[in-house]
Design a protein around this motif. Structure first.
Motif, PDB file in Angstrom:
ATOM      1  N   LEU A  94     -48.180   6.582 -14.359  1.00  0.00           N
ATOM      2  CA  LEU A  94     -48.673   7.052 -13.791  1.00  0.00           C
ATOM      3  C   LEU A  94     -47.728   7.614 -12.601  1.00  0.00           C
ATOM      4  O   LEU A  94     -47.722   8.533 -12.551  1.00  0.00           O
ATOM      5  CB  LEU A  94     -49.707   7.746 -14.389  1.00  0.00           C
ATOM      6  N   LYS A  95     -48.228   6.332 -11.842  1.00  0.00           N
ATOM      7  CA  LYS A  95     -47.982   6.956 -11.237  1.00  0.00           C
ATOM      8  C   LYS A  95     -46.741   7.051 -10.039  1.00  0.00           C
ATOM      9  O   LYS A  95     -45.791   7.508  -9.010  1.00  0.00           O
ATOM     10  CB  LYS A  95     -48.464   5.514 -10.165  1.00  0.00           C
ATOM     11  N   LYS A  96     -45.738   6.411 -11.315  1.00  0.00           N
ATOM     12  CA  LYS A  96     -44.081   6.582 -10.976  1.00  0.00           C
ATOM     13  C   LYS A  96     -43.535   8.121 -10.957  1.00  0.00           C
ATOM     14  O   LYS A  96     -42.500   8.768 -10.259  1.00  0.00           O
ATOM     15  CB  LYS A  96     -43.569   6.033 -12.276  1.00  0.00           C
ATOM     16  N   ASN A  97     -44.568   8.469 -11.021  1.00  0.00           N
ATOM     17  CA  ASN A  97     -44.255   9.868 -11.855  1.00  0.00           C
ATOM     18  C   ASN A  97     -42.902  10.699 -12.279  1.00  0.00           C
ATOM     19  O   ASN A  97     -42.587  11.547 -11.709  1.00  0.00           O
ATOM     20  CB  ASN A  97     -44.509  11.063 -10.311  1.00  0.00           C
ATOM     21  N   CYS A  98     -43.332  10.042 -13.357  1.00  0.00           N
ATOM     22  CA  CYS A  98     -41.795  11.281 -13.787  1.00  0.00           C
ATOM     23  C   CYS A  98     -41.449  12.316 -14.270  1.00  0.00           C
ATOM     24  O   CYS A  98     -42.890  12.728 -14.478  1.00  0.00           O
ATOM     25  CB  CYS A  98     -41.436   9.453 -15.302  1.00  0.00           C
ATOM     26  N   GLU A  99     -40.611  12.568 -14.685  1.00  0.00           N
ATOM     27  CA  GLU A  99     -39.916  14.394 -15.224  1.00  0.00           C
ATOM     28  C   GLU A  99     -40.148  13.805 -16.634  1.00  0.00           C
ATOM     29  O   GLU A  99     -40.572  15.295 -16.784  1.00  0.00           O
ATOM     30  CB  GLU A  99     -39.058  15.325 -14.944  1.00  0.00           C
ATOM     31  N   ASP A 100     -40.596  13.646 -17.470  1.00  0.00           N
ATOM     32  CA  ASP A 100     -40.571  13.489 -18.873  1.00  0.00           C
ATOM     33  C   ASP A 100     -42.343  13.418 -18.787  1.00  0.00           C
ATOM     34  O   ASP A 100     -43.384  12.344 -19.710  1.00  0.00           O
ATOM     35  CB  ASP A 100     -40.795  12.156 -19.531  1.00  0.00           C
ATOM     36  N   PRO A 101     -42.915  14.379 -19.581  1.00  0.00           N
ATOM     37  CA  PRO A 101     -44.167  15.544 -19.833  1.00  0.00           C
ATOM     38  C   PRO A 101     -44.739  14.416 -21.051  1.00  0.00           C
ATOM     39  O   PRO A 101     -45.931  13.990 -21.175  1.00  0.00           O
ATOM     40  CB  PRO A 101     -44.486  16.860 -19.899  1.00  0.00           C
ATOM     41  N   GLU A 102     -43.488  13.919 -21.980  1.00  0.00           N
ATOM     42  CA  GLU A 102     -44.178  13.747 -23.461  1.00  0.00           C
ATOM     43  C   GLU A 102     -44.711  11.625 -22.841  1.00  0.00           C
ATOM     44  O   GLU A 102     -45.356  11.466 -23.277  1.00  0.00           O
ATOM     45  CB  GLU A 102     -43.082  13.318 -24.695  1.00  0.00           C
ATOM     46  N   LEU A 103     -43.700  10.951 -22.027  1.00  0.00           N
ATOM     47  CA  LEU A 103     -44.150   9.920 -21.658  1.00  0.00           C
ATOM     48  C   LEU A 103     -45.519   9.712 -20.994  1.00  0.00           C
ATOM     49  O   LEU A 103     -46.078   8.992 -21.380  1.00  0.00           O
ATOM     50  CB  LEU A 103     -42.900   9.265 -20.910  1.00  0.00           C
TER      51      LEU A 103
END
Length: 374
Positions: A94-103
């Motif tokens: 979660l700290k990676k702040n990816c932009e994939d809301p489903e992930l």
């Protein structure tokens, strides 16, 4: 290349071969054969592991790739029931702040599941809420959130979560069963709350009746105050219902009997021997001599000089405010003593002191004290 075995005998041993006595430990140190990865990796002592870690979590990879790798790592820990490490792995993802809301929804849902098994129900509920916010149709997150509310005994909220999930899948068995259980427990909780309220009202009424009887008899109470000073009250309006209770070890309290008479817990003190007696229900119209006859029908084991006979005892109460003593008439009833203008009942338990007549101890005890006779 093979080299001769020790002592020139036995089968040849290859360079870097596993030692016959420690081969299991040596095998466990090889990354390919490790059953579980250590929590901390020392690059100097474990270069192979450090290399693999840098390949797996290379910061040159995108946030989504790294988040997915941490998710997979967390899933491995979860399957091994190592929920603490699973939480750490999902958190790193979660700290990676990816932009994939489903992930991100999956990471929150999975971390919530791990927190749930650790017993951290509020943290698990927070993750389930975040997962639902990111993906409103995330049924697993909804089920997890409902389970958290059940564990926290928030049955109304559990029902709401179940109904939200049933709007997505009306046949989801877990939600159907949980909805029914939550409704049953909610009804039981509400019923118990109603019963408790009725009981509280009844006890309050009984306490007010009791205090009215005490006031009617002009008995003065010393209540436990909120500060260090004592509070003396002789009026019902001034009596704190919460402050009036018995402070004796048995928990006995003053009460009204069926005939409307007060029965008090009374403490007898014997200062000479540092002993006590306790009468749990001393009827207000009973005489002190009647109780002394029963209490000293047999001499107590601590009375080695056989002096504590009913006819040989004197009873007193102490006015601590004035540092004065009052001698009681054993023929008096408890009510007569409690109605004395200088008697104050402390902590719900009247107290009297008993001394042997004209004993050296009593003479010394009363030396310098002002004594009144009733």
């Amino acid at each position: 290349m093979a080299e001769a075995g020790s002592g020139g005998g036995g089968a040849p041993r290859y360079r870097g071969a596993l030692h016959p006595d420690t081969w299991e430990e040596e095998l466990e140190a090889i990354p390919m054969f490790m059953k579980r990865c250590p929590a901390e990796i020392d690059a100097a002592r474990q270069p192979e592991l450090a290399c693999l870690q840098s390949i797996l979590f290379d910061e040159e990879q995108g946030p989504a790739e790294l988040a997915r790798m941490y998710k997979n790592e967390g899933n491995e820990y979860f399957r091994e029931r190592d929920y603490g490490r699973a939480v750490v792995a999902y958190t790193e993802g979660l700290k990676k702040n990816c932009e994939d809301p489903e992930l991100n929804a999956v990471l929150h849902a999975n971390r919530g599941a791990a927190q749930f098994y650790l017993g951290n129900y509020r943290s698990a509920l927070n993750d389930a809420s975040q997962a639902k916010k990111l993906k409103p149709t995330h049924l697993k997150a909804i089920i997890r959130g409902a389970l958290c509310h059940m564990e926290l005994k928030n049955f109304s909220e559990a029902i709401a979560w179940c109904e939200e999930g049933l709007r997505i899948d009306s046949k989801e068995k877990k939600l159907v069963e949980m909805r029914a259980k939550a409704d049953k427990l909610k009804r039981a909780e509400e019923r118990d709350a109603r019963k408790a309220k009725v009981m509280e009202k009844k006890e309050q009424c009984q306490k007010e009746t009791l205090l009215a009887a005490i006031k009617e008899r002009n008995i003065k109470l010393v209540l436990e105050p909120s500060n260090e000073e004592e509070e003396i009250s002789d009026g019902l309006a001034e009596i704190s219902l919460d402050g009036f209770h018995s402070d004796n070890a048995t928990g006995a309290k003053v009460h009204l009997d069926a005939d409307g008479n007060l029965n008090w817990p009374v403490l007898f003190l014997y200062p000479e021997h540092e002993q006590t007696d306790f009468v749990a229900a001393f009827h207000e119209n009973s005489r002190f001599i009647d109780h002394l006859m029963v209490m000293f029908a047999e001499l107590p084991p601590w009375d080695l000089e056989r002096k504590y006979l009913p006819s040989n005892l004197e009873l007193y109460f102490e006015d601590t405010e004035r540092a004065e003593m009052y001698k009681l008439n054993p023929e008096h009833t408890l009510l007569q003593v409690l109605q004395h203008e200088r008697y104050f009942v402390k902590a719900g338990t009247p107290t009297v002191l008993a001394f042997v007549k004209r004993s050296p101890f009593s003479k010394k005890y009363f030396s310098g004290k002002k004594v009144h006779r009733l």
